[in-house]
Design an enzyme around this catalytic site. Structure first.
Site, PDB file in Angstrom:
ATOM      1  N   ASP A   1       0.766  -1.207  -0.109  1.00  0.00           N
ATOM      2  CA  ASP A   1       0.030   0.051   0.353  1.00  0.00           C
ATOM      3  C   ASP A   1       1.049   1.520   0.449  1.00  0.00           C
ATOM      4  O   ASP A   1       2.291   1.185   0.898  1.00  0.00           O
ATOM      5  CB  ASP A   1      -1.143  -0.491   1.202  1.00  0.00           C
ATOM      6  CG  ASP A   1      -2.054   0.637   1.170  1.00  0.00           C
ATOM      7  OD1 ASP A   1      -3.284   0.541   1.785  1.00  0.00           O
ATOM      8  OD2 ASP A   1      -1.993   1.516   0.198  1.00  0.00           O
TER       9      ASP A   1
HETATM   10  C1  GLC Z   1      -4.342   4.400  -0.208  1.00  0.00           C
HETATM   11  C2  GLC Z   1      -5.462   3.467  -0.204  1.00  0.00           C
HETATM   12  C3  GLC Z   1      -5.339   2.430  -1.167  1.00  0.00           C
HETATM   13  C4  GLC Z   1      -4.702   2.533  -2.559  1.00  0.00           C
HETATM   14  C5  GLC Z   1      -3.565   4.095  -2.630  1.00  0.00           C
HETATM   15  C6  GLC Z   1      -3.261   4.423  -3.857  1.00  0.00           C
HETATM   16  O1  GLC Z   1      -3.338   4.807   0.307  1.00  0.00           O
HETATM   17  O2  GLC Z   1      -4.987   2.633   1.461  1.00  0.00           O
HETATM   18  O3  GLC Z   1      -6.357   1.294  -1.290  1.00  0.00           O
HETATM   19  O4  GLC Z   1      -5.253   2.277  -3.938  1.00  0.00           O
HETATM   20  O5  GLC Z   1      -2.701   4.343  -1.082  1.00  0.00           O
HETATM   21  O6  GLC Z   1      -3.733   5.738  -3.361  1.00  0.00           O
END
Ligand code: GLC
Length: 675
Positions: free
Chosen positions: A232
């Site tokens: 993430d």
């Molecule tokens: C965010 C989210 C994830 C998302 C990623 C990119 O913090 O947790 O679901 O796809 O970052 O934006």
């Protein structure tokens, strides 16, 4: 393979293990095609200024304008459709937007279980039930990838609240982790997502981004995932430990990660072989992204129609006393900004920019009901000003008093349900509860339209209104869907994919304040959602699987036929006694009557959604296999079916199961035998 690892220098290979920026992978000094990623589960997240945003000429003004993607219903509404085929179509439409906007990979679906209704990201997730979540997510992945666009199954794993999400350690016993929190991933992996995204939290004390047990032993070795594991955004704490745990790609770019990897390699802590393994996976991702893409098979307008169709199927009729719905051709008063502006959505990375301007709900109702009806409208507060006093309150109450039916549009928005935070309570903002209370003094014919991303505690006012419709965050097609449903042009078919409790304190977790600082102990075990309320024999406001229709369905003739070793076919008939065609979601639950471990009173193991025309019947068949009866034995380290008595329960909701039969299983292998 298009890309040959041996043609890359060690530093180019290391560069592949970290993103090049916020949404793109590295090009290894121009030797590899970078992969363009984008959020999210509700549609393509982009903006008018993005270089890949297509342009068109506005037919009325002649000016060149950006073409926005479609804002689909949030995943909580999609889940209420219980419809894998529709889920496939919605996901494929989002993939067409990705193709138009030159994106290779959609960072979706999110399959985290709704352990608590207060989780701020519940609108992005499917359900409290692992089987419903996994089967719909599998269809979602198949839909997106049918277009040659990749997906990212997220967030792996046990990420079930937002508070302290970057530090919290989810302390989950292994049986619960496998039966409840890993099962959705296990089922969805059947669709072979290009990537799996690890979560921010720790699992058993170790960050999900560098957890060898969850990433390698479970996800790769046991579940057989051979795709790419990405972090993430900002979830990697130590890129070298992450690589050693087999995380392939850290997102987004941060120089410290490259420095960490280079230093570890120079110090001999990270071997070239380990780097090659990870880099090969990222090359595989580029290979997939470089493969010829399908052309979009839907136009933006057709994608919008899919958004409307999904909203119609996912909006749930919770209460319809005295048949107050469908609306008749009389005086109707509509109150609330959501009628004017359409459904809000939750806050965070899944929010979709759309240029779509919905026709006001009251205008659509007037058009559909015709000149014999008189539909009026008043706002009740400014959008985003939830909590402010009701605008022109006397006029609102006077209009309600003079109307035959009043529709109140109330609920949450992205300021109350959002990524990075959890709700403090389940009830509506007080200003809305006051509005309902006072309006109910002037009219009994009150229908409340509730916009939210997860369960709402309506117990304070539910008895004061005749109708309740759960709109959810139903996307840009919400007004069109509501106008069709409320007038009877379309029939409700949605059913709740999560329990609506009577009180936050009735939930297994209560308010999310954490335990011992940075530890969240999952003390309720497998008893999550309806599993908890059933085991506690607790009353709920609306049970898992509940949803009304203009039709009247009855269930009959349940049979269970053995079709093989630990394989059965459950068959039953659903008849539509009404004069209105309708789609019925029927639900099949399994109960293990005597088990050696504590098991929930019943668990969803099958469902079907069927169009049944007025006066007609349909025979429905649901297969059950060994996994339908099994629990995970930590002692035996395997899914285990114990011989003995089971029950099969079938009906329209988890609390209305008119068809029940007993089943004795006698051919389960002895637990101590080989798997
Ligand atoms: C965010 C989210 C994830 C998302 C990623 C990119 O913090 O947790 O679901 O796809 O970052 O934006």
């Amino acid at each position: 393979m298009k890309y040959d690892l041996t043609k890359l220098t060690i530093d180019e290979k290391i560069s592949l293990l970290v993103g090049a920026n916020s949404m793109t992978t590295s090009d290894a000094n121009g030797k590899v095609r970078p992969v363009q990623m984008c959020d999210g589960p509700l549609g393509l997240r982009t903006g008018p200024k993005h270089p890949a945003t297509p342009k068109t000429v506005d037919p009325t003004t002649g000016e060149t304008i950006p073409v926005s993607p479609v804002a689909m219903p949030a995943t909580n509404v999609l889940a209420n459709t219980w419809d894998p085929t529709l889920t496939f179509s919605l996901a494929a439409a989002i993939a067409d937007d990705c193709l138009d906007h030159q994106r290779d990979l959609l960072l979706a679906p999110g399959v985290n279980i709704k352990r608590t209704p207060v989780c701020g990201r519940n609108f992005e997730y499917f359900s409290e039930d692992p089987f419903l979540t996994g089967t719909l997510a599998r269809a979602y992945i198949q839909g997106v990838q049918s277009k040659g666009v990749g997906t990212s199954l997220k967030h792996f794993c046990a990420n079930n609240a937002e508070y302290d999400r970057q530090a919290i350690s989810s302390e989950v016993d292994e049986r619960t982790l496998r039966e409840i929190y890993l099962t959705p991933f296990e089922i969805a992996l059947e669709a072979k997502p290009w990537t799996v995204m690890c979560s921010y939290n720790r699992v058993g004390g170790i960050y999900a981004s560098e957890n060898p047990w969850t990433l390698k032993e479970i996800l790769r070795d046991e579940f057989g995932f051979d795709g790419i594991i990405i972090s993430d955004w900002g979830a990697t704490h130590n890129a070298t430990l992450a690589a050693k745990a087999t995380l392939d790609l850290t997102m987004p770019y941060q120089k410290e990660h490259l420095d960490n990897l280079r230093a570890a390699y120079s110090a001999g802590i990270l071997t070239e072989e380990e780097i090659n393994e990870r880099a090969q996976k990222v090359l595989l991702l580029s290979e997939k992204a470089a493969a010829p893409k399908h052309s979009p098979t839907t136009t933006p307008k057709e994608r919008h129609e899919i958004a409307v169709k999904a909203a119609k199927a996912g909006i749930v009729l919770l209460k319809n006393e005295d048949g107050i719905l469908p609306l008749q051709k009389n005086k109707i008063f509509v109150c609330g900004k959501n009628a004017l502006l359409g459904a809000p959505t939750g806050g965070g990375s899944s929010a979709v920019w759309t240029t779509f301007k919905p026709t006001p709900l009251h205008q659509l109702l007037q058009e559909k009901l015709g000149s014999d009806a008189f539909v009026s409208y008043l706002p009740c507060h400014d959008r985003g000003a939830i909590g402010s006093a009701i605008l022109n309150a006397p006029a609102v109450y006077k209009a309600a008093y003079g109307a035959d039916v009043t529709l109140l549009c109330v609920g949450n928005d992205g300021k109350l349900e959002f990524e990075g935070g959890d709700r403090e309570y389940l009830r509506l903002p007080k200003v809305y509860e006051d509005l309902i209370d006072t309006t109910a003094k002037y009219t009994k014919n009150l229908v409340v339209l509730v916009y939210a991303g997860s369960a709402i505690d309506m117990s304070a006012w539910i008895d004061k209104v005749k109708g309740v419709v759960f709109v959810g965050f139903a996307g840009e097609g919400a007004n069109e869907a509501l106008a069709a449903l409320l007038t009877g042009e379309a029939n409700f078919s949605g059913k709740l994919s999560e329990t609506f409790p009577l009180d936050l304190n009735d939930t297994p977790v209560g308010a999310m304040k954490g335990n011992n600082g940075f530890v969240e102990r999952y003390l309720e075990g497998v008893f999550v959602g309806y599993r908890h309320y059933d085991e506690q024999a607790k009353e709920v406001l609306f049970p898992f699987g509940h949803g009304l229709s203009y039709s009247q369905f009855v269930y009959s003739d349940l049979t269970v036929e053995k079709t093989g070793k630990l394989a059965y076919e459950v068959s039953y008939t659903v008849t539509n006694l009404s004069s209105v065609d309708g789609e019925e979601i029927s639900e099949v639950y399994v109960r293990d009557v005597f088990a050696s471990v504590s098991r929930p009173p019943k668990e969803l193991k099958g469902y079907s959604k069927d169009l049944i025309k007025a006066g007609e019947s349909k025979r429905i068949h649901i297969p059950l296999n060994a996994r339908s009866f099994a629990f995970y034995s930590v002692a035996l380290k395997k899914w285990t079916v114990e011989n003995g008595d089971f029950e099969i329960l079938v009906g329209p909701s988890s609390r209305i199961l008119p068809l029940q039969t007993k089943l004795k299983i006698e051919d389960a292998p002895h637990p101590y035998s080989e798997p």
